[in-house]
Design an enzyme around this catalytic site. Structure first.
Site, mmCIF file in Angstrom:
data_model
loop_
_atom_site.group_PDB
_atom_site.id
_atom_site.type_symbol
_atom_site.label_atom_id
_atom_site.label_comp_id
_atom_site.label_asym_id
_atom_site.label_seq_id
_atom_site.Cartn_x
_atom_site.Cartn_y
_atom_site.Cartn_z
ATOM 1 N N TYR A 90 -10.036 32.846 3.977
ATOM 2 C CA TYR A 90 -10.244 33.782 5.085
ATOM 3 C C TYR A 90 -8.895 34.163 5.661
ATOM 4 O O TYR A 90 -8.082 33.294 5.961
ATOM 5 C CB TYR A 90 -11.099 33.147 6.188
ATOM 6 C CG TYR A 90 -12.440 33.848 6.277
ATOM 7 C CD1 TYR A 90 -12.502 35.197 6.597
ATOM 8 C CD2 TYR A 90 -13.612 33.168 6.007
ATOM 9 C CE1 TYR A 90 -13.723 35.844 6.645
ATOM 10 C CE2 TYR A 90 -14.837 33.811 6.054
ATOM 11 C CZ TYR A 90 -14.879 35.161 6.374
ATOM 12 O OH TYR A 90 -16.076 35.811 6.413
ATOM 13 N N GLU A 125 -8.347 37.073 8.078
ATOM 14 C CA GLU A 125 -8.471 38.236 8.973
ATOM 15 C C GLU A 125 -7.134 38.494 9.657
ATOM 16 O O GLU A 125 -6.477 37.558 10.132
ATOM 17 C CB GLU A 125 -9.562 37.979 10.014
ATOM 18 C CG GLU A 125 -10.950 38.139 9.413
ATOM 19 C CD GLU A 125 -12.069 37.813 10.381
ATOM 20 O OE1 GLU A 125 -11.778 37.466 11.545
ATOM 21 O OE2 GLU A 125 -13.225 37.892 9.970
ATOM 22 N N ASP A 139 -7.903 62.257 -0.447
ATOM 23 C CA ASP A 139 -8.644 61.204 -1.150
ATOM 24 C C ASP A 139 -8.230 61.305 -2.617
ATOM 25 O O ASP A 139 -8.737 62.135 -3.367
ATOM 26 C CB ASP A 139 -10.153 61.435 -0.986
ATOM 27 C CG ASP A 139 -10.979 60.395 -1.724
ATOM 28 O OD1 ASP A 139 -10.418 59.691 -2.594
ATOM 29 O OD2 ASP A 139 -12.188 60.290 -1.452
ATOM 30 N N THR A 177 -8.879 54.541 -4.637
ATOM 31 C CA THR A 177 -9.439 53.329 -5.234
ATOM 32 C C THR A 177 -8.411 52.815 -6.232
ATOM 33 O O THR A 177 -7.539 53.561 -6.685
ATOM 34 C CB THR A 177 -10.760 53.605 -5.962
ATOM 35 O OG1 THR A 177 -10.586 54.724 -6.816
ATOM 36 C CG2 THR A 177 -11.883 53.876 -4.990
ATOM 37 N N LYS A 227 -9.606 53.152 -11.055
ATOM 38 C CA LYS A 227 -9.861 54.293 -11.952
ATOM 39 C C LYS A 227 -8.682 54.413 -12.918
ATOM 40 O O LYS A 227 -8.396 53.452 -13.615
ATOM 41 C CB LYS A 227 -10.132 55.546 -11.121
ATOM 42 C CG LYS A 227 -11.403 55.395 -10.249
ATOM 43 C CD LYS A 227 -11.796 56.677 -9.560
ATOM 44 C CE LYS A 227 -13.143 56.589 -8.869
ATOM 45 N NZ LYS A 227 -13.091 55.967 -7.528
ATOM 46 N N ARG A 238 -11.442 46.494 -8.949
ATOM 47 C CA ARG A 238 -12.303 47.363 -8.143
ATOM 48 C C ARG A 238 -11.917 47.193 -6.671
ATOM 49 O O ARG A 238 -11.869 46.075 -6.162
ATOM 50 C CB ARG A 238 -13.758 46.952 -8.355
ATOM 51 C CG ARG A 238 -14.772 47.803 -7.654
ATOM 52 C CD ARG A 238 -16.109 47.667 -8.335
ATOM 53 N NE ARG A 238 -16.004 48.208 -9.681
ATOM 54 C CZ ARG A 238 -16.120 49.509 -9.982
ATOM 55 N NH1 ARG A 238 -16.392 50.389 -9.036
ATOM 56 N NH2 ARG A 238 -15.974 49.928 -11.217
HETATM 57 N N1 DSN Z 1 -18.596 57.180 -7.968
HETATM 58 C C1 DSN Z 1 -17.218 57.511 -8.245
HETATM 59 C C2 DSN Z 1 -17.097 58.434 -9.407
HETATM 60 O O1 DSN Z 1 -17.730 58.165 -10.415
HETATM 61 O O2 DSN Z 1 -16.356 59.400 -9.356
HETATM 62 C C3 DSN Z 1 -16.522 58.038 -7.060
HETATM 63 O O3 DSN Z 1 -16.767 57.241 -5.962
#
Ligand code: DSN
Length: 424
Positions: free
Chosen positions: A61, A63, A207, A233, A236, A242
């Site tokens: 933990y 925080e 984003d 994110t 990708k 993730r």
């Molecule tokens: N769900 C993701 C995608 O496949 O682009 C984006 O959040």
């Protein structure tokens, strides 16, 4: 606990404790090894990242932020977070970084929370035109809590209509303008978004979830010099664990950190923060930069091949890792195409195309991406083969040829395995 030197993943221990879940993990590994993964938002993360994810850092933990925690015993996790933050700042030439968001949606939630109150106006890209759920759709917090307005793409060019963005910004005076999305095959003109945001006094949030990996690999222009805040994110094209992250201008650092914790999240996932740090180190290499460039070359080759199969590329092509294909001429819907491909071990997703006459559950298009197959070491020749396999799968209306196409997919991926074969 199997040994005093225990430090991380022990698959034998998992098999012993929970053979059912061990089988699920092995089954998923077999699925990844035996099919083509063309979901544009997925990738195969490295064993080093997986090791950090499966480590004892999951127990802690923490925080707060490094040096300012609400719990004792944070000396080691502090180091992981500090290393990760400094790597993110260096990689993206950013003034500030926060690696705690649990996901891209959490990162966007925090970014909005830093600047907006319920009822404030948000201007984002419409989901059916390539935007994202969290950019103001009615079913998401972003559309429920904020007064969301949407821009889209031009019907003629299918590129973002910057005149519309400017007109809507002037009309609605948004607190925040967000750009980026889930199905935009082209690079975005961040300088124009900055100009529009400045004209109406809005905060510009980019984003960058989909394309940040291409930015990290220096393959496309960076939004960081133009945006107040960049959310992304880490799983990708970037190929990390993730999760989510934020980089921003120093003037917004306090607001962003407070919005991530304690406004939107509690304890950070320190195993994930450490895994993000490992990934950011991997992204600093020449090898990763070559990977990012290859992702684009492959996406373009795949798109060209699919055009040869009678699919129409929305915007006429791609500058990035993904393409959006209009299936109208093939006679198949997006849902039909995705399910026929699935039967042939080709995983992609149905996707709305701009001005789609079909509902999203049916859709007139599919989205394909090259991050995973590029990680597997495939190149343009393999992309042409994949395009031909997709074309055959889509034309296979009865499923009579699914097994034969899947066998060819099997040959292709056997030469480029996603991961090594699991030991018995
Ligand atoms: N769900 C993701 C995608 O496949 O682009 C984006 O959040």
């Amino acid at each position: 606990m199997t040994s005093a030197t225990y430090w991380g993943p022990d698959f034998d221990a998992l098999r012993e404790t929970d053979p059912e879940i061990a089988d699920v993990i092995l089954g998923e590994l077999r699925r990844l090894r035996s099919g083509l993964q063309l979901i544009a938002s997925e990738n195969f993360t490295s064993p080093a990242v997986l090791a950090a994810l499966g480590s004892t850092l999951s127990n802690k933990y923490a925080e707060g932020y490094p040096g300012r925690r609400y719990y004792g015993g944070c000396a080691e996790v502090d180091k992981a977070e500090e290393i990760g933050i400094s790597r993110a700042k260096e990689l993206f030439s950013a003034e500030h970084a926060n690696l705690q968001p649990h996901s891209g949606a959490s990162a966007n939630l925090a970014a909005y929370g830093a600047f907006m109150s319920p009822g404030d106006t948000l201007l984002g890209m419409a989901l059916p035109h390539g935007g994202h759920l969290t950019h103001g759709t009615k079913v998401s917090f972003s559309g429920k809590w904020f007064n969301a307005k949407h821009y889209g793409v031009s019907k003629q060019t299918e590129h973002i209509d910057y005149d519309e963005v400017r007109d809507l910004a002037r009309e609605h005076q948004p607190k925040v303008i967000v750009c980026g999305g889930s199905a935009i095959p082209r690079t975005i003109d961040f300088a124009t978004f900055r100009e529009i945001a400045d004209e109406v006094g809005a905060i510009l949030i980019v984003d960058a979830a989909h394309f940040i990996g291409l930015v990290a690999g220096l393959a496309i222009p960076s939004p960081v010099p133009y945006a107040d805040v960049v959310t992304f994110t880490t799983h990708k094209v970037l190929r990390g664990p993730r999760g989510g992250a934020i980089v921003c201008k120093a003037e917004h650092a306090k607001a962003i950190d407070k919005a991530v914790f304690p406004m939107m999240q509690g304890g950070p996932l320190m195993h994930s923060v450490a895994a993000k740090a490992v990934n950011l180190k991997e992204c600093q290499t020449a090898e990763y930069q070559a990977y990012a460039r290859q992702v684009i070359v492959n996406a373009q080759a795949l798109t060209k091949g699919l055009e040869g199969e009678g699919l129409r590329a929305v915007t006429g092509g791609t500058d990035t890792h993904l393409a959006l294909l209009d299936l109208t001429e093939t006679g198949a819907t997006g849902a039909e195409a995705a399910s026929r491909c699935d039967a042939a071990a080709i995983v992609l997703n149905k996707n709305a195309i701009p001005y789609d006459p079909q509902p999203p559950s049916v859709a007139s298009g599919v989205r394909v991406g090259s991050p995973s197959v590029t990680t597997q070491g495939m190149g343009p020749d393999e992309m042409s083969r994949i395009a031909a396999l997709i074309g055959r799968a889509i034309r296979d209306t009865t499923g009579a040829h699914a097994a034969e196409i899947a066998a060819e997919v099997g040959d292709l991926v056997a030469a480029h395995p996603a991961y090594p074969e699991p030991r018995a």
